[in-house]
Scaffold this motif. Structure first.
Motif, PDB file in Angstrom:
ATOM      1  N   ILE A  17       5.014 -11.514   3.617  1.00 46.85           N
ATOM      2  CA  ILE A  17       4.195 -10.308   3.528  1.00 46.85           C
ATOM      3  C   ILE A  17       5.129  -9.145   3.265  1.00 46.85           C
ATOM      4  O   ILE A  17       6.144  -8.998   3.931  1.00 46.85           O
ATOM      5  N   VAL A  18       4.776  -8.307   2.298  1.00 46.39           N
ATOM      6  CA  VAL A  18       5.643  -7.186   1.924  1.00 46.39           C
ATOM      7  C   VAL A  18       4.929  -5.877   2.235  1.00 46.39           C
ATOM      8  O   VAL A  18       3.809  -5.642   1.769  1.00 46.39           O
ATOM      9  N   GLN A  19       5.579  -5.049   3.053  1.00 42.49           N
ATOM     10  CA  GLN A  19       4.979  -3.779   3.485  1.00 42.49           C
ATOM     11  C   GLN A  19       5.877  -2.621   3.061  1.00 42.49           C
ATOM     12  O   GLN A  19       7.103  -2.698   3.154  1.00 42.49           O
ATOM     13  N   ASP A  20       5.271  -1.528   2.627  1.00 42.74           N
ATOM     14  CA  ASP A  20       6.003  -0.340   2.204  1.00 42.74           C
ATOM     15  C   ASP A  20       6.481   0.460   3.420  1.00 42.74           C
ATOM     16  O   ASP A  20       5.687   0.761   4.314  1.00 42.74           O
ATOM     17  N   VAL A  21       7.768   0.800   3.436  1.00 40.44           N
ATOM     18  CA  VAL A  21       8.345   1.480   4.591  1.00 40.44           C
ATOM     19  C   VAL A  21       7.785   2.897   4.758  1.00 40.44           C
ATOM     20  O   VAL A  21       7.680   3.400   5.882  1.00 40.44           O
ATOM     21  N   THR A  22       7.381   3.523   3.673  1.00 39.67           N
ATOM     22  CA  THR A  22       6.917   4.911   3.727  1.00 39.67           C
ATOM     23  C   THR A  22       5.415   4.986   3.964  1.00 39.67           C
ATOM     24  O   THR A  22       4.943   5.581   4.932  1.00 39.67           O
ATOM     25  N   ARG A  24       3.422   2.512   4.654  1.00 42.66           N
ATOM     26  CA  ARG A  24       3.001   1.455   5.584  1.00 42.66           C
ATOM     27  C   ARG A  24       1.909   0.566   4.974  1.00 42.66           C
ATOM     28  O   ARG A  24       1.307  -0.249   5.675  1.00 42.66           O
ATOM     29  N   ARG A  25       1.657   0.715   3.684  1.00 45.57           N
ATOM     30  CA  ARG A  25       0.669  -0.156   3.038  1.00 45.57           C
ATOM     31  C   ARG A  25       1.235  -1.554   2.849  1.00 45.57           C
ATOM     32  O   ARG A  25       2.432  -1.732   2.613  1.00 45.57           O
ATOM     33  N   VAL A  26       0.352  -2.546   2.910  1.00 45.38           N
ATOM     34  CA  VAL A  26       0.741  -3.900   2.536  1.00 45.38           C
ATOM     35  C   VAL A  26       0.710  -3.961   1.011  1.00 45.38           C
ATOM     36  O   VAL A  26      -0.298  -3.622   0.381  1.00 45.38           O
ATOM     37  N   LEU A  27       1.838  -4.375   0.414  1.00 43.16           N
ATOM     38  CA  LEU A  27       1.978  -4.317  -1.041  1.00 43.16           C
ATOM     39  C   LEU A  27       1.605  -5.627  -1.721  1.00 43.16           C
ATOM     40  O   LEU A  27       0.990  -5.612  -2.790  1.00 43.16           O
ATOM     41  N   MET A  28       1.981  -6.742  -1.136  1.00 40.33           N
ATOM     42  CA  MET A  28       1.784  -8.028  -1.806  1.00 40.33           C
ATOM     43  C   MET A  28       2.079  -9.156  -0.840  1.00 40.33           C
ATOM     44  O   MET A  28       2.639  -8.942   0.234  1.00 40.33           O
ATOM     45  N   LEU A  29       1.697 -10.358  -1.244  1.00 42.35           N
ATOM     46  CA  LEU A  29       2.143 -11.577  -0.576  1.00 42.35           C
ATOM     47  C   LEU A  29       2.913 -12.389  -1.611  1.00 42.35           C
ATOM     48  O   LEU A  29       2.441 -12.582  -2.737  1.00 42.35           O
TER      49      LEU A  29
END
Lengths: 125, 125
Positions: A17-22, A24-29
């Motif tokens: 799971i990939v989450q944006d540090v800024t 906080r959205r989940v970007l992709m799997l």
């Protein structure tokens, strides 16, 4: 020796799971095999295993939209990763910030945001 | 007719990323089959398919730690879901708020937070 997630259960692949540090959205799997994991640890840039192309894949190698890793977490079963990244450009090859750009509303999946880039401009033949 | 994700690619199962609506933390990764999806849509409470128990599973049915669904998103390939939930109690059966309670640091996965509940008290024989 460097610890690693449990790659055995998923036939050598684990979901990531990939989450944006800024935002906080989940970007992709995406998925990693052990080589992708090692490259990610060594370089600090997210590498995955492409199941459709059967190939190791540096995220952003075509688009320039690389993901710089800020933190990595493993789940209680040690067979799923969460990585928190600084995303250059946008995560989705369709031009959206996140691959999860369609929201379920009134019984259907509806596009819920604007594109950040034009895929035709970024992925040229 | 209600739209649904693409269950065909993953032999009837899709991965589901679960995010907390308040903290924005990623809580867990679970799986849904079509029945779990339908029950989730109908009830507003997250239902999954347990791959270890081979059974439909209302999250929180034993612990009371249910997940009330706020929003559901599908990814660009329509084969992965992101659901944003209001989590009662904690998501992880080991007593942590999130299943991703171990962070990769200095080459090892280290517990990075405190337990929210004692599993022995919640899951009694």
């Amino acid at each position: 020796m460097t610890e690693k997630p449990d790659f055995a259960k998923g036939n050598g692949l684990i979901p990531v799971i990939v989450q944006d540090v800024t935002s906080r959205r989940v970007l992709m799997l995406a998925y990693m095999n052990e080589t992708a994991w090692t490259r990610t640890v060594e370089t600090g840039l997210a590498h995955y295993w492409s199941r459709s192309r059967n190939a190791l894949w540096l995220k952003g190698e075509t688009s320039g939209h690389v993901q710089k890793v800020h933190a990595m977490y493993v789940d209680c079963d040690a067979d799923t990763l969460l990585i928190v990244v600084e995303q250059s450009g946008a995560a989705c090859h369709e031009g959206y910030a996140s691959c999860f750009f369609r929201r379920f509303e009134n019984g259907a999946f509806q596009v819920a945001e604007e594109r950040v880039f034009d895929p035709k401009e970024v992925y040229k033949a």
